[in-house]
Design an enzyme around this catalytic site. Structure first.
Site, short mmCIF file in Angstrom:
data_model
loop_
_atom_site.label_atom_id
_atom_site.label_comp_id
_atom_site.label_asym_id
_atom_site.label_seq_id
_atom_site.Cartn_x
_atom_site.Cartn_y
_atom_site.Cartn_z
N GLU A 97 -69.05 74.79 140.65
CA GLU A 97 -68.05 75.85 140.86
C GLU A 97 -66.71 75.26 141.27
O GLU A 97 -66.63 74.09 141.65
CB GLU A 97 -68.55 76.86 141.90
N ASN A 144 -68.23 69.79 139.26
CA ASN A 144 -68.84 70.69 140.23
C ASN A 144 -69.34 71.92 139.48
O ASN A 144 -68.78 72.29 138.45
CB ASN A 144 -67.82 71.11 141.30
N HIS A 198 -70.30 59.26 156.30
CA HIS A 198 -70.95 60.03 157.36
C HIS A 198 -72.21 59.36 157.91
O HIS A 198 -73.02 60.03 158.55
CB HIS A 198 -71.27 61.45 156.85
N GLY A 242 -69.58 66.90 143.13
CA GLY A 242 -70.49 67.67 143.97
C GLY A 242 -70.11 67.77 145.43
O GLY A 242 -70.97 67.70 146.29
N ARG A 279 -84.99 66.71 157.73
CA ARG A 279 -84.19 66.18 156.62
C ARG A 279 -84.81 64.88 156.10
O ARG A 279 -84.85 64.64 154.91
CB ARG A 279 -82.73 65.94 157.04
N ASP A 330 -78.20 60.36 152.46
CA ASP A 330 -79.58 60.30 151.95
C ASP A 330 -79.95 58.94 151.35
O ASP A 330 -81.11 58.71 151.01
CB ASP A 330 -79.82 61.42 150.92
N SER A 352 -67.86 70.32 148.20
CA SER A 352 -67.11 71.57 148.38
C SER A 352 -65.67 71.27 148.79
O SER A 352 -64.84 72.16 148.79
CB SER A 352 -67.78 72.43 149.45
P1 OAD Z 1 -71.51 71.18 150.53
O1 OAD Z 1 -72.86 71.75 150.72
O2 OAD Z 1 -70.38 71.72 151.36
O3 OAD Z 1 -71.05 71.37 149.01
C1 OAD Z 1 -71.86 71.01 147.94
C2 OAD Z 1 -71.04 71.16 146.66
O4 OAD Z 1 -71.85 70.75 145.57
C3 OAD Z 1 -70.58 72.59 146.36
O5 OAD Z 1 -69.21 72.58 146.00
C4 OAD Z 1 -71.45 73.02 145.17
O6 OAD Z 1 -70.77 73.90 144.29
C5 OAD Z 1 -71.72 71.68 144.51
N1 OAD Z 1 -72.96 71.59 143.74
C6 OAD Z 1 -74.16 72.14 144.02
N2 OAD Z 1 -75.08 71.79 143.12
C7 OAD Z 1 -74.45 70.97 142.23
C8 OAD Z 1 -74.86 70.28 141.05
N3 OAD Z 1 -76.12 70.31 140.62
N4 OAD Z 1 -73.95 69.55 140.39
C9 OAD Z 1 -72.65 69.50 140.82
N5 OAD Z 1 -72.21 70.13 141.92
C10 OAD Z 1 -73.10 70.85 142.61
O7 OAD Z 1 -71.65 69.61 150.68
P2 OAD Z 1 -70.52 68.50 150.99
O8 OAD Z 1 -69.25 68.83 150.30
O9 OAD Z 1 -71.14 67.19 150.72
O10 OAD Z 1 -71.42 66.49 156.90
O11 OAD Z 1 -70.34 68.71 152.55
C11 OAD Z 1 -69.55 67.79 153.25
C12 OAD Z 1 -70.15 67.50 154.59
O12 OAD Z 1 -70.41 68.72 155.29
C13 OAD Z 1 -71.50 66.82 154.55
O13 OAD Z 1 -71.42 65.43 154.44
C14 OAD Z 1 -72.11 67.19 155.85
C15 OAD Z 1 -71.77 68.67 155.79
O14 OAD Z 1 -71.94 69.41 156.88
C16 OAD Z 1 -72.08 66.19 158.02
O15 OAD Z 1 -73.24 66.49 158.23
C17 OAD Z 1 -71.25 65.45 159.00
#
Ligand code: OAD
Length: 238
Positions: free
Chosen positions: A199, A197, A102, A171, A53, A87, A173
């Protein structure tokens, strides 16, 4: 204004999201590797994942969405950015008031004496880095599944959410707790909720405004239309 961001805001910088395409590393899901149990069983595997990463993120630069948030912060008096991302791209874009829920990919922490330090190594000399203070095994200073978030950071985040006039959610989920609760707390306390988002998410039904599309495009357009002076922002923030 309070902003909550997730991996989707960094997707257009080239950082894969966790639950989207490219989110797997050597066929492992984040939930399998980002856990204290995985680290206890195979610290070298977990460190290899985090080195991957780091190498990946090192090549990435902030995108228009990160820059737009820095711009919003420089314009508004009362602004807090809460991110689930590790990041560091928000800080690289110039955001100042950032709460890293996090942790950070660019910090390590001692498993024994708990010292933390900035660690920008991508090619580590040993498979498992050691604490510079006591020599014990180091770990990434990130919050893993099943671990408690830092109390102070959590209190600040929930305090801000409960006082927000507007919350912008970009952005994420909205599947991982406790972060996903923040917009709900803000909404219950009367905030105007804007979600961006590609979606729909579990938050979409309670959002006052759902902008479906990429973070760079939608956020830049939203800010262009709502920057101070425009009616939309004064309607919701004042
Ligand atoms: P996710 O990977 O669960 O979700 C990413 C979200 O971004 C999804 O809802 C996509 O639809 C959306 N998305 C993707 N590309 C996009 C774009 N170009 N513009 C807008 N939206 C976009 O990531 P997180 O919600 O951040 O935790 O996940 C939460 C936590 O789970 C993370 O911090 C990490 C992970 O496992 C740990 O590692 C502790």
């Amino acid at each position: 204004m309070v902003v909550l961001t997730g991996a989707g805001i960094s997707a257009e910088s080239g950082v894969p999201t966790f639950r989207g395409a490219g989110g797997l590393w050597e066929n492992h899901r984040a939930e399998e590797l980002a856990t204290p149990r995985a680290f206890a069983q195979d610290p070298e595997l977990v460190w290899r994942y985090y080195r991957w990463r780091r190498e990946l993120v090192e090549r990435c630069t902030p995108n228009l969405a990160h820059h737009t948030l820095a711009d919003i912060e420089s314009t508004l008096d009362n602004f807090l950015l809460i991110t689930q991302n590790v990041d560091d791209l928000h800080t690289a874009a110039g955001s100042k008031n950032v709460l890293e829920l996090h942790g950070s990919l660019w910090r390590s922490r001692c498993t024994q004496c708990r010292k933390t330090w900035t660690d920008r190594h991508t090619h580590l000399p040993d498979p498992i880095p050691a604490c510079p203070n006591c020599g014990a095994m180091a770990r990434p200073d990130v919050v893993w599944f099943g671990e408690q978030l830092n109390d102070e950071i959590l209190n600040r985040a929930f305090g801000a959410a409960s006082q927000a006039a507007m919350m912008l959610v970009v952005g994420t989920s909205a599947l991982v707790q406790p972060a996903a609760l923040l917009p709900q707390v803000a909404k219950q306390a009367g905030a105007y909720l804007v979600e961006i988002n590609v979606e729909k998410t579990p938050l979409t039904p309670i959002s006052d405004l759902f902008l479906q599309g990429s973070a760079t495009q939608e956020l830049a357009r939203w800010w262009e239309e709502n920057a101070p002076g425009s009616q939309a922002l004064s309607l919701h923030v004042e």
